[in-house]
Design a protein around this motif. Structure first.
Motif, PDB file in Angstrom:
ATOM      1  N   ASP A   1     -11.896  19.773   8.293  1.00  0.00           N
ATOM      2  CA  ASP A   1     -10.806  20.331   9.110  1.00  0.00           C
ATOM      3  C   ASP A   1     -11.366  21.437  10.011  1.00  0.00           C
ATOM      4  O   ASP A   1     -12.275  22.180   9.621  1.00  0.00           O
ATOM      5  CB  ASP A   1      -9.716  20.950   8.231  1.00  0.00           C
TER       6      ASP A   1
ATOM      7  N   PRO B   1       0.252  25.812   6.125  1.00  0.00           N
ATOM      8  CA  PRO B   1       1.519  26.091   5.425  1.00  0.00           C
ATOM      9  C   PRO B   1       1.553  27.516   4.865  1.00  0.00           C
ATOM     10  O   PRO B   1       0.593  27.980   4.262  1.00  0.00           O
ATOM     11  CB  PRO B   1       1.536  25.057   4.291  1.00  0.00           C
TER      12      PRO B   1
ATOM     13  N   ARG C   1      -4.194  15.487  11.395  1.00  0.00           N
ATOM     14  CA  ARG C   1      -3.907  16.666  10.567  1.00  0.00           C
ATOM     15  C   ARG C   1      -3.270  17.801  11.368  1.00  0.00           C
ATOM     16  O   ARG C   1      -3.116  18.913  10.859  1.00  0.00           O
ATOM     17  CB  ARG C   1      -5.211  17.155   9.928  1.00  0.00           C
ATOM     18  N   TRP C   2      -2.944  17.559  12.622  1.00  0.00           N
ATOM     19  CA  TRP C   2      -2.352  18.620  13.437  1.00  0.00           C
ATOM     20  C   TRP C   2      -1.123  19.215  12.750  1.00  0.00           C
ATOM     21  O   TRP C   2      -0.153  18.518  12.460  1.00  0.00           O
ATOM     22  CB  TRP C   2      -1.922  18.050  14.789  1.00  0.00           C
ATOM     23  N   SER C   3      -1.179  20.489  12.474  1.00  0.00           N
ATOM     24  CA  SER C   3      -0.033  21.177  11.860  1.00  0.00           C
ATOM     25  C   SER C   3      -0.380  22.654  11.729  1.00  0.00           C
ATOM     26  O   SER C   3      -1.528  23.068  11.897  1.00  0.00           O
ATOM     27  CB  SER C   3       0.281  20.608  10.466  1.00  0.00           C
ATOM     28  N   GLY C   4       0.631  23.445  11.416  1.00  0.00           N
ATOM     29  CA  GLY C   4       0.359  24.823  11.072  1.00  0.00           C
ATOM     30  C   GLY C   4      -0.147  24.903   9.634  1.00  0.00           C
ATOM     31  O   GLY C   4       0.130  24.021   8.818  1.00  0.00           O
TER      32      GLY C   4
ATOM     33  N   TRP D   1      -3.476  27.376  12.336  1.00  0.00           N
ATOM     34  CA  TRP D   1      -3.216  25.972  12.662  1.00  0.00           C
ATOM     35  C   TRP D   1      -4.409  25.106  12.299  1.00  0.00           C
ATOM     36  O   TRP D   1      -5.565  25.554  12.332  1.00  0.00           O
ATOM     37  CB  TRP D   1      -2.943  25.801  14.158  1.00  0.00           C
TER      38      TRP D   1
END
Length: 283
Positions: free
Chosen positions: A97, A258, A253-256, A246
């Motif tokens: 990542d 958590p 896997r694009w996301s903030g 992010w």
């Protein structure tokens, strides 16, 4: 016979042609005078127009240099890509990542909060000060790491903040949970199958330092492993590079990153003013 026309034709003296030619030259000179004097001395690839083959390459090189300088400037002070090299933060972050680290998160008086996922320099707390090597190789490596193309320095780590200055962090209660200031914490972000800790500890975090742990507790070298090191396994706040905000790569896997409310019920450390909003690389 049209004598007037002939007379008019004859009246055109040679001087009139010279006068017209003089006006043309004067107008041309005036037009030229309106241009910057340096324009004629600038290379064509800077003045515009259709560039030559060499000018095309020079423009491309100039644009590439400007873009690289901009990216390095942003990475150095605002938002830095960080390559995750190990599984110590699974399942929150996976090897490979690339996370974007907000380097401004703690620059204006805010300190890391419990539950934040932070990137920090562990030199001097999680290991010895980083030895000096070849300066050119080190510079190239840092430049590549700054844009997420290379693994971070061996002293850079990514972990979750579990305790802040003044907190008493212990392991474990009768259900195997970590306690912070006497409050058991339900850590739902832990890697499936992991216990909160197989190592028992009881520590009061010094002011200005952090107790940090990986989410994959069975595969993470974190504060528990450095209890006998200077600082007792804690990390100075001023060694924190930024907060992981992010996941930018891979595309799927694009996301903030958590956030967690696991520490919402944790009381402030004795003698410490409660905060207004509880906080929600290498292994």
């Amino acid at each position: 016979m049209n004598t007037e026309g002939q007379l008019a034709e004859r009246d055109r003296s040679p001087g009139s042609e010279k006068e017209h030619e003089g006006r043309s030259r004067s107008s041309y000179a005036s037009a030229r005078a309106g241009e910057p004097r340096s324009a004629g001395r600038l290379p064509q690839w800077l003045r515009g127009g259709r560039p030559t083959g060499g000018g095309r390459w020079r423009r491309a090189a100039l644009l590439a240099t400007a873009c690289a300088a901009f990216v390095l400037l942003v990475s150095g002070f605002v938002l830095q890509p960080f390559l995750i090299p190990s599984g110590s933060m699974e399942s929150t972050l996976r090897p490979g990542d690339r996370v974007l680290v907000n380097k401004l998160a703690y620059r204006f008086g805010d300190d890391p909060s419990r539950g934040d996922v932070v990137v920090f320099d562990g030199a001097g707390s999680f290991g010895e000060e980083e030895p000096s090597g070849n300066p050119v190789t080190g510079l190239l490596r840092k430049a590549a790491a700054a844009v997420g193309l290379a693994e971070p320095a061996e002293s850079d780590y990514v972990k979750r903040v579990v305790g802040i200055g003044g907190d008493r962090v212990t392991c474990c209660d009768e259900r195997g949970r970590i306690e912070v200031n006497g409050q058991p914490v339900d850590e739902h972000y832990l890697h499936p199958g992991d216990s909160p800790s197989r190592v028992r500890f009881d520590i009061v975090v010094p002011e200005g330092r952090l107790w940090v742990m990986g989410d994959h507790r069975d595969a993470s070298r974190d504060s528990r492993d450095y209890l006998g090191a200077p600082g007792g396994g804690t990390v100075p706040v001023d060694k924190v590079i930024g907060r992981a905000e992010w996941i930018g790569w891979p595309f799927g896997r694009w996301s903030g990153v958590p956030r967690t409310d696991a520490f919402t019920s944790v009381p402030a450390a004795p003698g410490r003013i409660p905060s207004a909003a509880p906080g929600g690389a290498h292994g």
